[in-house]
Design an enzyme around this catalytic site. Structure first.
Site, PDB file in Angstrom:
ATOM      1  CD  GLU A 154      -2.588   1.392   0.040  1.00 25.00           C
ATOM      2  OE1 GLU A 154      -3.255   0.478  -0.449  1.00 25.00           O
ATOM      3  OE2 GLU A 154      -2.486   2.509  -0.493  1.00 25.00           O
ATOM      4  CG  LEU A 156      -2.707   4.459   2.617  1.00 23.58           C
ATOM      5  CD1 LEU A 156      -2.455   5.244   3.884  1.00 23.58           C
ATOM      6  CD2 LEU A 156      -4.050   3.776   2.690  1.00 23.58           C
ATOM      7  CG  PHE A 255       8.039  13.464  -1.064  1.00 22.43           C
ATOM      8  CD1 PHE A 255       6.696  13.476  -1.382  1.00 22.43           C
ATOM      9  CD2 PHE A 255       8.436  12.872   0.117  1.00 22.43           C
ATOM     10  CE1 PHE A 255       5.762  12.909  -0.539  1.00 22.43           C
ATOM     11  CE2 PHE A 255       7.511  12.307   0.972  1.00 22.43           C
ATOM     12  CZ  PHE A 255       6.173  12.318   0.638  1.00 22.43           C
ATOM     13  CB  ALA A 258      14.710  21.722   3.602  1.00 23.06           C
ATOM     14  CB  CYS A 266       5.844   4.528   6.481  1.00 18.96           C
ATOM     15  SG  CYS A 266       4.185   3.888   6.713  1.00 18.96           S
TER      16      CYS A 266
END
Ligand SMILES: NC(=O)c1ccc[n+]([C@@H]2O[C@H](COP(=O)([O-])OP(=O)(O)OC[C@H]3O[C@@H](n4cnc5c(N)ncnc54)[C@H](O)[C@@H]3O)[C@@H](O)[C@H]2O)c1
Ligand SMILES: O=c1ccn([C@@H]2O[C@H](COP(=O)(O)OP(=O)(O)O[C@H]3O[C@H](CO)[C@@H](O)[C@H](O)[C@H]3O)[C@@H](O)[C@H]2O)c(=O)[nH]1
Length: 436
Positions: A154, A156, A255, A258, A266
């Site tokens: 997954e 998500l 992504f 900073a 995770c």
């Protein structure tokens, strides 16, 4: 189609609810009786935007059920998803005890063909362990019942879990039989019809894809934090650099923020587990080692900045904190940078006051009364010498600085997520520090 989802946490509850929204009859199973009781009474055990209304709607429609008894529902389902936790063991490896417990119950109780799909994040080779456990239990019973295992990791994100599940960039499915492939194709058909791709592959590749994805995302964050720390030293602005490199389509703009380090249930655990898999196989993942090392240091950066602005003397200073959850839109504080900052501030003798729109109860559960809990985002700054922003909840983006100035005793603001404008803050006569 009837399916069971074992583990009713962030992943299991969202998965079960979203499949039921697609018309599937779903039974969500958990060993935690309090959780199941709450869900049966319409109370959500977690905070996730949009989840409550979707759960209530599908329960009402009779497609979504909650139980603690996996054995009892096995005769009615063709697919069992395992979405139980895989927390890090002391050595960093993924603890597979819950995943194997589910496999054992399946092996002990199935009476007809069943496909057991692992949705939890598990190291390469886990499907084979799951298969062996089921077979062992069937052998003990002296019965021959056909079954398959599959991997369906997954992707998500908490806080956007429903959207991520309903509109995935891709669905990854690892299979080793045609029958398992057909069942998974059927289950995911509504997603494919909506234009979301499903990628079938062998099981080890599917298991590895999940770790590679998280490790790549964590690498981008640690890379940007490294660049940010250098920017500070050479007089560059990481926000300009982020925009500058993010517009290169080969790099992409996501992504690259900073900040004060990645947290959550995770990235930290999956990075560690990947390092462990490397070691187990005689290979050192040097890039990933550095990713973890940079993140460990970065989680203290807000503390280091506050400490420096008070000349390493925080005794008796009141430090207010905005944001406790590891990211906005969740109540989850697993591996949250706020926990590291709070711990270091307390050890340095500071008085810590905190506010988070959703994660206050979770913080109380974790650290009790080591800190003062405020009523709201303004109450927390009353008499504070410094204010640190750790989690970028929307409501912190445009506060009334006039009001804050009046309420605070000091004027130090440390922005751990770079959401404020340096010039504006200095015009308000704050001593403002950010990352990079
Ligand atoms: N949280 C995320 O954003 C996310 C995203 C993708 C993948 N994952 C992975 O999914 C898995 C689950 O993560 P989570 O955050 O949902 O975990 P969680 O801790 O929120 O939920 C796990 C649930 O499993 C239950 N459980 C444990 N053993 C059980 C058993 N034998 N039978 C029935 N229930 C059992 C627990 O009571 C708990 O409610 C992990 O492997 C995680 O790495 C998590
Ligand atoms: O540019 C960025 C993006 C994120 N973060 C931090 O990274 C952490 C993780 O954020 P995010 O990825 O949004 O949340 P998670 O819910 O942990 O989701 C990640 O972990 C899940 C569990 O494996 C995966 O399914 C998702 O794809 C993956 O994004 C948080 O502390 C963020 O503050 C940054 O510091 N900079």
């Amino acid at each position: 189609m009837n399916i069971a989802i074992v583990g009713t946490g962030y992943v299991g509850l969202v998965t079960g609810t979203c499949f039921s929204e697609m018309g599937v009859d779903v039974t969500c199973v958990d060993i935690n009786e309090a959780k199941i009781k709450a869900l049966q009474g319409g109370v959500m055990p977690i905070y996730e935007p949009g989840l409550e209304s979707l759960v209530l709607k599908n329960v009402e429609a009779g497609r979504l059920h909650f139980t603690t008894d996996l054995t009892a529902c096995l005769d009615n389902v063709s697919i069992v998803f395992s979405a139980v936790g895989t927390p890090p063991d002391e050595d960093g490896s993924a603890d597979l005890r819950y995943v194997l417990d589910v496999a054992r119950t399946v092996g002990r109780s199935i009476n007809k063909y069943t496909l057991l799909v692992t949705k939890s994040t598990v190291p390469v080779g886990t499907a084979q362990k799951v298969k062996a456990v089921i077979q062992e239990e069937l052998d003990k019973r002296g019965v021959t019942i056909p079954f398959d295992v599959a991997s369906n990791p997954e992707f998500l994100k908490e806080g956007a879990a429903i959207k991520d599940f309903m509109a995935p960039d891709r669905v990854v499915v690892g299979i080793e039989s045609d029958h398992a492939r057909k069942l998974m194709e059927r289950l995911y058909r509504p997603f494919v019809l909506n234009g979301y791709p499903i990628l079938f592959m062998d099981i080890p590749s599917a298991e590895m894809t999940k770790y590679a994805a998280n490790a790549m995302l964590a690498t981008r964050i640690s890379f940007m934090n490294d660049i940010a720390n250098l920017c500070e030293r050479v007089g560059a602005d990481v926000e300009c650099v982020r925009k500058g490199i993010g517009s290169d389509t080969r790099i992409g703009k996501h992504f690259l923020y900073a900040g004060c380090g990645y947290g959550g249930s995770c990235f930290p655990k999956d990075v560690k587990a990947l390092l462990y898999t490397g070691k187990e196989n005689g290979y050192t993942m040097r890039v990933i080692e550095a990713v973890e090392e940079v993140n460990e240091t970065q989680k203290s950066i807000v503390f280091e900045k506050v400490n420096k602005l008070f000349n390493n003397d925080l005794k008796g200073k009141i430090v207010a904190i905005w944001g406790l959850a590891f990211k906005p839109d969740t109540d989850d504080m697993r591996e949250a940078p706020a926990l590291v900052v709070i711990d270091k501030l307390i050890k340095a003798g500071a008085i810590v006051k905190v506010y988070d729109p959703i994660a206050m109860d979770e913080c109380k559960r974790r650290i009790g009364n080591q800190v003062e809990y405020a009523k709201d985002m303004y109450d927390v700054v009353v008499d504070a010498d410094a204010l640190s922003l750790i989690t970028e909840w929307k409501q912190f983006r445009l506060p009334s600085w006039k009001c804050i100035k009046r309420l605070m005793r000091g004027n130090v603001i440390v922005d751990g997520r770079n959401i404020y404008d340096q010039e504006e803050m200095e015009n308000e006569y704050f001593v403002y520090s950010r990352i990079g």
